[in-house]
Write a protein that holds these residues in place. Structure first.
Motif, short mmCIF file in Angstrom:
data_model
loop_
_atom_site.label_atom_id
_atom_site.label_comp_id
_atom_site.label_asym_id
_atom_site.label_seq_id
_atom_site.Cartn_x
_atom_site.Cartn_y
_atom_site.Cartn_z
N UNK A 371 5.93 15.39 -2.48
CA UNK A 371 6.22 14.52 -3.47
C UNK A 371 6.47 13.09 -2.82
N UNK A 372 7.61 12.98 -1.99
CA UNK A 372 8.25 11.87 -1.43
C UNK A 372 7.29 11.36 -0.49
N UNK A 373 6.62 11.96 0.60
CA UNK A 373 5.61 11.21 1.56
C UNK A 373 4.44 10.59 0.62
N UNK A 374 3.87 11.44 -0.32
CA UNK A 374 2.85 10.92 -1.21
C UNK A 374 3.27 9.30 -1.83
N UNK A 375 4.45 9.42 -2.41
CA UNK A 375 4.94 8.12 -3.14
C UNK A 375 5.03 7.18 -2.05
N UNK A 376 5.35 7.40 -0.67
CA UNK A 376 5.50 6.45 0.18
C UNK A 376 4.07 5.63 0.45
N UNK A 377 3.14 6.39 0.46
CA UNK A 377 1.89 5.83 0.68
C UNK A 377 1.48 5.33 -0.51
N UNK A 378 1.85 5.58 -1.84
CA UNK A 378 1.81 4.74 -3.09
C UNK A 378 2.56 3.33 -2.93
N UNK A 379 3.73 3.47 -2.27
CA UNK A 379 4.26 2.11 -2.22
C UNK A 379 3.87 1.11 -1.22
N UNK A 380 3.23 1.75 -0.11
CA UNK A 380 2.53 0.88 0.75
C UNK A 380 1.19 0.27 0.06
N UNK A 381 0.45 0.96 -0.89
CA UNK A 381 -0.47 0.40 -1.89
C UNK A 381 -0.27 -0.81 -2.56
N UNK A 382 1.05 -0.49 -3.01
CA UNK A 382 1.71 -1.78 -3.99
C UNK A 382 1.95 -2.85 -3.22
N UNK A 383 2.55 -2.51 -2.20
CA UNK A 383 2.86 -3.77 -0.97
C UNK A 383 1.57 -4.54 -0.83
N UNK A 384 0.62 -3.66 -0.56
CA UNK A 384 -0.69 -4.57 -0.28
C UNK A 384 -1.23 -5.35 -1.25
N UNK A 385 -1.14 -4.75 -2.61
CA UNK A 385 -1.72 -5.63 -3.66
C UNK A 385 -0.89 -6.85 -3.67
N UNK A 386 0.43 -6.76 -3.59
CA UNK A 386 1.04 -7.98 -3.84
C UNK A 386 0.88 -8.94 -2.89
N UNK A 387 0.77 -8.43 -1.55
CA UNK A 387 0.57 -9.33 -0.45
C UNK A 387 -0.85 -9.99 -0.51
#
Length: 714
Positions: A371-387
């Motif tokens: 769960x945790x490592x996958x959510x880290x990838x999801x968080x990176x995706x969110x940061x990419x959208x914001x950027x």
């Protein structure tokens, strides 16, 4: 150096989209886990307020006979459980356990003069059994408050004289009425005890004894009364919440949380954590609704609560009112029993929908190890959208914004992981629908132009594509007089419709990239149980609209200060006033429909019932009746009329609303998906109808309208 940075920036934009899509893909397994969790609890329980029955019975000619009759009636109708409260002198008197008097009333009862300077409370038990079973809980409450009392009797009945006034005596909280518990149990009904935090200080031994007694009656879940859970007041000094939570685990007792409280009960989150989230959500039907709503409306509400909000306990309140027209007391117990048991009533409809009556259990929410490592990838995706969003408005900042976002999110995660996850989810939810319409506007900018003219008897458009390169449209002719401009035939109706439909679908797909990001980051049982809420949803309702408006009005592939000056210098005409009025009406409607307090018209209720009956789920009205159709119409018209760009701003409501649907984290994922798809399908159909209607009206105006009117559609 600057050119090299631009090249890196363009490459970074592509890489950021790849990272965003990786985040979307990583979130999908988390969505599958959540959907399995949502299937793990399907049974529902119907609870009735026992105190309400007592209060209604007290207004009848034969209270005890009425009480027994209605208990049997409600059980037969489908009620399985009675909610009981901690006792008080007033409730015990209503139940027929005792009678209490003031000093004056006690003197009159004994045909004596009132003793001067005395304002005591006189209590008489109604019989030997009441004295045996109720006497101990009354004395225990008085001892706890250090009240002075002594024995008293009158007319062959024993009692107590308490040296405090009645106003204070009736506020003393006592243990649950053991005679009521026995009566409910003997009637074959379950018990839902409602604890308060009014018994102070918290006593672990006494609480242990109470819970052990309740467990002997088959109690498996408790509910709280008031704005605090038991033990909340003494938590700072005695760690009482942890003590109480340990007792709940000892006796395998779960919690019920009440939906739509103005403020969560203090301490409920901590207790839920201690009990490993052995929690179910409860919906309470108010006394007034129980008296005034039709059985069909109550059934609709309960079904919606079970399907859309994961409600697994339904709490019904009864009441009695004076009806002057009938000159009698009317009560709601009978009509509630009818609403439960009648054909196509509450129980039948919920059972058909897969929610059978029974003992609800908590959701099985255990998270996998990945769960945790996958959510880290999801968080990176969110940061990419914001950027990507920031880079769309401020060119050349993709790389630094993404790097700052990574380090900032990591630091915030250490301080408060919940705030970090919610912040990224909110940022992605705002970014995706905004980026979708920015992409659309860039397509429109590359195909539309400064003006249109009639040359050689044909309709032509004049302008330039982005950065002055040759338009991809066939038949374009370079204009040597107006350098860097092109003259080309206006698009056909079929071509415009095809482009509008393609752009609508593409924009929708871009907007929906935020959905997996949101449910992937906020993949926690606390959101499903509404113990924690996704903050900032109000900003989601407004920010994309504002950002799209800024981009439409002030950008043309790049920031234009001149556009702002030109816009502000335009004279205010009647057209602008009418347009402002239309936008104001639409905005008012939109804001009135945002949140849970929006007003619903009678026509909407009919449409809702039709959609629920035929599809099981209803799409959002602001999507399929307003935003989606206007966006499709706006895309079609934007290739001819710049004024139609305003419809794209309005259409952003539908794009953000789709994301907002999935931000309701207590709603099952499949329900949200069906709702969005239905909204898209019906919205596109209505949008196509609007396009056809526009073409008919435009054709009629061209043919029959006066020249001054034809000028506006030329």
């Amino acid at each position: 150096m600057f050119l090299r940075w631009q090249q890196w920036n363009r490459r970074a934009r592509f890489v950021l989209w790849i990272i965003a899509l990786l985040g979307v893909a990583a979130a999908m397994p988390l969505g599958a886990v959540r959907m399995e969790m949502e299937k793990s609890s399907k049974q529902v329980e119907y609870v009735f307020d026992y105190r309400d029955i007592i209060e209604v019975a007290e207004r009848q000619a034969r209270p005890q006979a009425f009480l027994q009759e209605k208990l049997a009636m409600l059980k037969e109708a489908g009620i399985t459980t009675m909610a009981v409260y901690e006792s008080s002198l007033k409730e015990l008197q209503l139940s027929g356990r005792l009678t209490f008097y003031s000093s004056r009333d006690a003197a009159l009862l004994q045909s004596k003069f009132e003793q001067a300077g005395q304002n005591f409370t006189y209590i008489l038990f109604n019989g030997p059994k009441e004295e045996e079973m109720i006497g101990p809980i009354v004395r225990e409450a008085l001892d706890r408050s250090e009240a002075v009392y002594s024995d008293w009797s009158y007319g062959g009945r024993n009692g107590i004289v308490v040296e405090i006034p009645i106003a204070e005596a009736i506020m003393k909280t006592m243990d649950f009425d053991p005679m009521s518990l026995q009566e409910i149990h003997n009637a074959g009904l379950g018990i839902l005890p409602r604890f308060s935090d009014r018994v102070k200080p918290y006593d672990q031994a006494a609480t242990d004894a109470v819970l052990a007694n309740l467990k002997s009656y088959g109690v498996n879940r408790i509910l709280f009364d008031g704005d605090k859970v038991k033990g909340a007041s003494d938590q700072a000094m005695d760690n009482s919440l942890y003590q109480f939570g340990e007792l709940l685990n000892k006796y395998d007792l779960g919690l019920a949380t009440i939906e739509n409280l103005k403020k969560p009960q203090e301490g409920i989150n901590k207790l839920a954590y201690i009990t490993n989230y052995n929690v179910v959500r409860l919906y309470s039907l108010s006394e007034n609704d129980g008296m005034t709503m039709s059985p069909e409306a109550i059934a609709d509400r309960f079904l919606l609560a079970a399907k859309d909000r994961n409600i697994r306990m339904f709490f019904l309140n009864g009441t009695a009112q004076s009806n002057t027209d009938k000159a009698k007391i009317v009560q709601s117990l009978d009509r509630l029993a009818e609403a439960l048991s009648e054909k196509n009533g509450i129980i039948e409809r919920l059972t058909e929908a897969g929610f059978a009556s029974g003992t609800p259990k908590a959701f099985d929410y255990e998270q996998p190890s990945w769960n945790k490592p996958v959510r880290a990838i999801v968080a990176a995706g969110a940061i990419a959208l914001i950027a990507l969003l920031i880079g769309a408005f401020i060119p050349g900042v993709y790389i630094p914004v993404f790097i700052i976002g990574l380090f900032g999110s990591a630091g915030l995660y250490k301080l408060n992981s919940s705030i970090m996850e919610q912040g990224l989810a909110l940022g992605a939810a705002i970014a995706a629908p905004t980026l979708a319409l920015v992409w659309v506007m860039n397509r429109i900018y590359s195909r539309t132009v400064g003006e249109r003219r009639v040359l050689g008897g044909k309709d032509w458009s004049i302008g330039r594509s982005k950065q002055g390169n040759t338009p991809q449209q066939p038949g374009a002719v370079y204009d040597n007089v107006n350098r860097m401009k092109w003259i080309f035939p206006a698009l056909s109706i079929g071509r415009r419709f095809g482009l509008a439909l393609n752009w609508f679908i593409a924009a929708t797909l871009i907007s929906l990239t935020a959905v997996p990001i949101v449910f992937g980051l906020l993949n926690n049982i606390t959101y499903n149980l509404v113990l924690e809420q996704f903050r900032g949803v109000s900003l989601l309702h407004l920010a994309p609209i504002a950002l799209v408006a800024v981009y439409v009005l002030l950008y043309n592939g790049q920031l234009s200060v001149g556009k702002l000056k030109q816009l502000l210098s335009k004279p205010i005409t009647l057209t602008w006033i009418i347009l402002a009025g239309v936008i104001g009406i639409i905005g008012y409607y939109y804001l009135s429909r945002t949140g849970n307090g929006g007003q619903v018209t009678s026509l909407e209720l009919v449409i809702r019932h039709f959609l629920e009956s035929n599809f099981g789920v209803r799409p959002r009205f602001k999507e399929f009746l307003l935003a989606h159709p206007l966006l499709l119409l706006g895309l079609f018209l934007s290739l001819r009329y710049r004024a139609a760009w305003l419809l794209i701003i309005i259409g952003s409501i539908g794009q953000l609303s789709m994301v907002d649907t999935f931000a309701h984290l207590h709603t099952p994922l499949y329900i949200s998906a069906i709702r969005v798809l239905l909204g898209l399908g019906t919205g596109m159909i209505i949008g196509c109808i609007l396009i056809v209607a526009w073409q008919l009206v435009e054709g009629a105006i061209r043919k029959w309208a006066p020249a001054i009117i034809r000028k506006f559609v030329a």
